[in-house]
Enzyme design. Structure first.
Site, short mmCIF file in Angstrom:
data_model
loop_
_atom_site.label_atom_id
_atom_site.label_comp_id
_atom_site.label_asym_id
_atom_site.label_seq_id
_atom_site.Cartn_x
_atom_site.Cartn_y
_atom_site.Cartn_z
CE LYS A 11 -11.87 6.87 1.14
NZ LYS A 11 -11.03 7.86 1.87
CG HIS A 63 -4.34 9.99 -1.68
ND1 HIS A 63 -3.51 9.03 -1.17
CD2 HIS A 63 -5.57 9.74 -1.18
CE1 HIS A 63 -4.20 8.22 -0.39
NE2 HIS A 63 -5.45 8.63 -0.36
CG ASN A 105 -10.58 2.36 -0.63
OD1 ASN A 105 -9.64 1.92 -1.29
ND2 ASN A 105 -10.41 3.28 0.31
#
Length: 441
Positions: A118, A186, A141
């Site tokens: 990303k 995660h 981010n």
């Protein structure tokens, strides 16, 4: 939005927390701040009138608030925050605050998420937009916190969004949005529940005009898109945006027409060619021309720590892929990669409770030797004990790899794990890898 008279509590300092503080002060609202760290980053930058609680979450403050603004690093499942949610207190993040503002200005947003790639796609789309002379802000981010963009007026916002940021965002109205791919990542935050992680990612499509997804990855297919949304697939099969061979050469095919030979793109690897396809789809949806996309792809070198050639000596290549912090990223980078010699793979760190077994087909190949290190390095070693060894530190693993490497071989740091067991972050891990590679070369 009018926050006058509301009791606002910002949870988590750092760059994001400070940007939230500046935002509310500009609105004439003085928030309180809590941080579980005793000496959080940015505490020395707070005005004297700001009330601060450090070392824990102040449950009383949270339950008395009208609005909680949670930094991405803080789980909303934390008991104190969950109690506030159960009481009906609104919980948002900085991206939600930003979206409420830019929605009023009717600005265009390109939103990008995924387990891997990303940052590369976000940066690439931003460069395409800038080359097209569109006034563009790139962040989220990566880079600057999004609220800092409100100080100026942009025509396009290209945002990388994590699952943590998307959890607290409901007002995003992207012109185009994509989930590039999904792999286990995660899961320590999501109680080892992959679908919870996927659902957080899927929020990116909720109000998007154009939804762009990987045809070969079912988890990226939109679940909650608007009925009138446009859908674009990219991949390696019969979709309009695909990788395909023409007279033996691999090409990017866009809207069923050849766009550029993959050999002309500076980034390498099939995973990066797929990233390029997604970037082109996003750029075209924003009105950027194909010619600008082609020119950008020819000159974009990729990002540091993402399968980056950092050293080459005595016929041995050293590849820094420190950003490969999960299994999917490693599989994507190494799948289909062919070299004349042996790949010496450095792997290990904190696996974040991920299932490491999908690495097995790669680790057990004859042209691979694996050097495991760190907290979960022994788990990787156990997958292919006959083809790997365990070392406590990455530097020890590098020394062993260099001792065994010959001309034509590659030494690749592609750890499949987070770095925080032995390093501050993946950037530091990558820098150490690069520095040590020169000492050993």
């Amino acid at each position: 939005m009018d926050y006058q008279g509301k009791q606002v509590v910002i949870i988590g300092l750092g760059l994001t927390g400070l940007s939230c503080l500046d935002y509310f002060l500009s609105q004439g609202v003085t928030p309180k701040i809590v941080d579980t760290r005793k000496k959080p980053v940015g505490i020395d930058k707070l005005p004297p009138e700001i009330e601060v609680h450090v070392g824990s979450l102040n449950a009383q403050w949270l339950l008395e608030a009208d609005l909680l603004v949670v930094s991405p690093g803080v789980a909303i499942s934390t008991p104190e925050i969950k109690a506030a949610i159960d009481k009906g207190i609104e919980v948002v993040g900085d991206v939600e605050l930003f979206c409420r503002e830019v929605n009023q200005a009717k600005a265009n947003i390109i939103a990008i998420t995924g387990s891997n790639g990303k940052s590369t796609v976000t940066t690439l789309v931003g460069k395409m937009a800038s080359s097209a002379r569109i006034k563009t802000a790139v962040g989220g981010n990566i880079g600057l916190p999004v609220l800092s963009f409100l100080e100026d007026k942009y025509d396009l916002y290209v945002l990388e969004l994590s699952s943590f940021q998307l959890e607290t965002t409901s007002s995003l109205q992207a012109k185009s949005a994509t989930i590039l791919n999904i792999s286990e990542d995660h899961l320590d935050r999501y109680s080892k529940n992959l679908d919870k992680y996927v659902e957080a990612k899927q929020r990116i499509y909720q109000n998007a005009t154009v939804c762009i997804y990987h045809e070969g990855d079912i988890y990226t297919h939109p679940r909650h898109a608007k009925p009138d949304a446009k859908f674009i697939e990219f991949g390696e099969k019969g979709c309009a945006y695909r990788l395909d061979k023409i007279e033996g050469e691999l090409w990017l095919i866009v809207e069923n027409e050849p766009l550029i030979r993959c050999s002309e793109i500076k980034m390498t690897g099939r995973h990066n060619y797929l990233n390029a396809l997604a970037a082109v789809a996003l750029a075209l949806s924003a009105g950027i021309s194909k010619s600008v996309c082609i020119d950008t792809l020819k000159h974009f070198n990729g990002l540091p720590h993402r399968f980056q050639l950092v050293n080459e000596a005595h016929g041995i290549k050293w590849i820094n892929d420190s950003k490969a912090t999960n299994v999917g990223s490693v599989v994507a980078a190494l799948d289909g990669l062919e070299i004349s010699g042996t790949m010496h793979l450095l792997m290990g760190g904190d696996s974040k409770s991920a299932n490491l077994m999908p690495l097995a087909p790669i680790l057990r190949q004859n042209n691979k030797k694996v050097y495991c290190f760190g907290t979960d390095g022994e788990l990787i070693h156990a997958i292919s004990p006959e083809n790997s060894n365990y070392y406590y530190t990455m530097e020890e693993a590098m020394f062993a790899a260099r001792k065994n490497a010959k001309e034509g071989d590659w030494i690749i740091l592609s750890p499949a794990c987070a770095s925080t067991d032995q390093f501050d972050n993946y950037e530091q891990r990558g820098r150490v890898f690069t520095e040590v590679s020169y000492k050993l070369a």
